[in-house]
Design a protein around this motif. Structure first.
Motif, short mmCIF file in Angstrom:
data_model
loop_
_atom_site.label_atom_id
_atom_site.label_comp_id
_atom_site.label_asym_id
_atom_site.label_seq_id
_atom_site.Cartn_x
_atom_site.Cartn_y
_atom_site.Cartn_z
N GLU A 58 13.44 -7.49 -7.58
CA GLU A 58 13.32 -7.48 -6.12
C GLU A 58 14.57 -8.07 -5.45
O GLU A 58 15.08 -7.52 -4.47
N GLN A 59 15.07 -9.16 -5.99
CA GLN A 59 16.28 -9.78 -5.45
C GLN A 59 17.49 -8.86 -5.60
O GLN A 59 18.33 -8.77 -4.70
N LEU A 60 17.57 -8.16 -6.74
CA LEU A 60 18.68 -7.22 -6.94
C LEU A 60 18.60 -6.08 -5.95
O LEU A 60 19.62 -5.68 -5.37
N GLU A 61 17.42 -5.54 -5.72
CA GLU A 61 17.28 -4.45 -4.75
C GLU A 61 17.77 -4.88 -3.37
O GLU A 61 18.47 -4.14 -2.69
N ASP A 65 21.12 -3.46 -1.42
CA ASP A 65 20.99 -2.94 -0.06
C ASP A 65 22.04 -3.55 0.88
O ASP A 65 22.56 -2.88 1.76
N GLU A 66 22.38 -4.82 0.65
CA GLU A 66 23.35 -5.52 1.49
C GLU A 66 24.80 -5.26 1.06
O GLU A 66 25.72 -5.51 1.83
N TYR A 72 22.83 2.33 -2.33
CA TYR A 72 21.46 2.00 -2.66
C TYR A 72 20.52 2.62 -1.64
O TYR A 72 20.71 2.46 -0.43
N ARG A 73 19.49 3.35 -2.11
CA ARG A 73 18.60 4.08 -1.21
C ARG A 73 17.14 3.65 -1.34
O ARG A 73 16.25 4.48 -1.34
N GLY A 74 16.88 2.39 -1.46
CA GLY A 74 15.50 1.92 -1.54
C GLY A 74 15.14 1.48 -2.94
O GLY A 74 15.45 0.38 -3.35
N LYS A 75 14.49 2.36 -3.66
CA LYS A 75 14.15 2.07 -5.05
C LYS A 75 15.32 2.52 -5.91
O LYS A 75 16.13 3.33 -5.50
#
Length: 195
Positions: A58-61, A65-66, A72-75
């Motif tokens: 979750e933290q990597l996602e 994103d940032e 990165y497109r979500g999942k």
């Protein structure tokens, strides 16, 4: 008379040799100054920008994103389970980065591999920059150069990628693999013995 010339020539040679030897020996003060003028190297990083070893999925996602270097497109673009405790995420990059690979072990990011676009940057420039920043590499072989501390390894590998590895988790995996391999060998021997 000839003997005197040889005698004085020999004395002159001994004198010149002793003076030049004294000039070549650095004094303590100049040694101290040279140590003060050494280039300071930085500590090895534990990741690339906000993408740090030890993050959970979750933290990597959120970090991807940032981060403006990854598309990165979500999942995750691809989420592959290599084993029940390990997974791999692949994400396309922008600009100088072609792709990023993020390997997890027990829900924790343990390896970050960033594939650099060779059309934009070259291996030698990267190597020179990293050597200035982190000092001489700890290991060098035809595949790349490697810097390590007690927790992290940073590798510049050919053709052009940068890899960050959590050494403690990696060692745990190696130990577990060796143990499983030993068990498999024993089971194989027991099976063959049944005949």
């Amino acid at each position: 008379m000839i003997m005197k010339k040889y005698f004085y020539a020999a004395l002159l040679l001994i004198f010149i040799t002793s003076v030049s030897t004294q000039e070549k020996q650095p004094d303590k003060e100049s040694l101290d100054n040279n140590q003060d003028n050494r280039i300071e190297t930085q500590q090895l990083p534990d990741g690339f920008m906000n993408l740090k070893l030890g993050l959970n999925m979750e933290q990597l996602e959120e970090a991807l994103d940032e981060n403006s270097y990854f598309d990165y497109r979500g999942k995750p673009d691809v989420d592959m389970r290599m084993m029940k405790e390990r997974s791999l995420i692949e994400c396309s990059g922008f600009s100088y980065i072609k792709k990023g690979y993020f390997q997890f072990y027990k829900e924790k990011l343990i390896v970050i591999t960033i594939i650099i676009d060779e059309k934009e940057l070259d291996y030698y420039s990267f190597y020179t920059k990293l050597e200035k920043k982190y000092g001489k590499p700890d290991h060098l072989n035809p595949d790349g150069v490697y810097w390590e501390n007690e927790n992290t390894a940073v590798a510049l590998e050919k053709p052009l990628s940068v890899k960050y590895t959590d050494l403690k988790s990696f060692d745990e995996i190696k130990d577990k693999f060796a143990s499983e391999k030993s068990k498999q060998k024993k089971l194989k021997e027991e099976f063959v013995d049944t005949f």
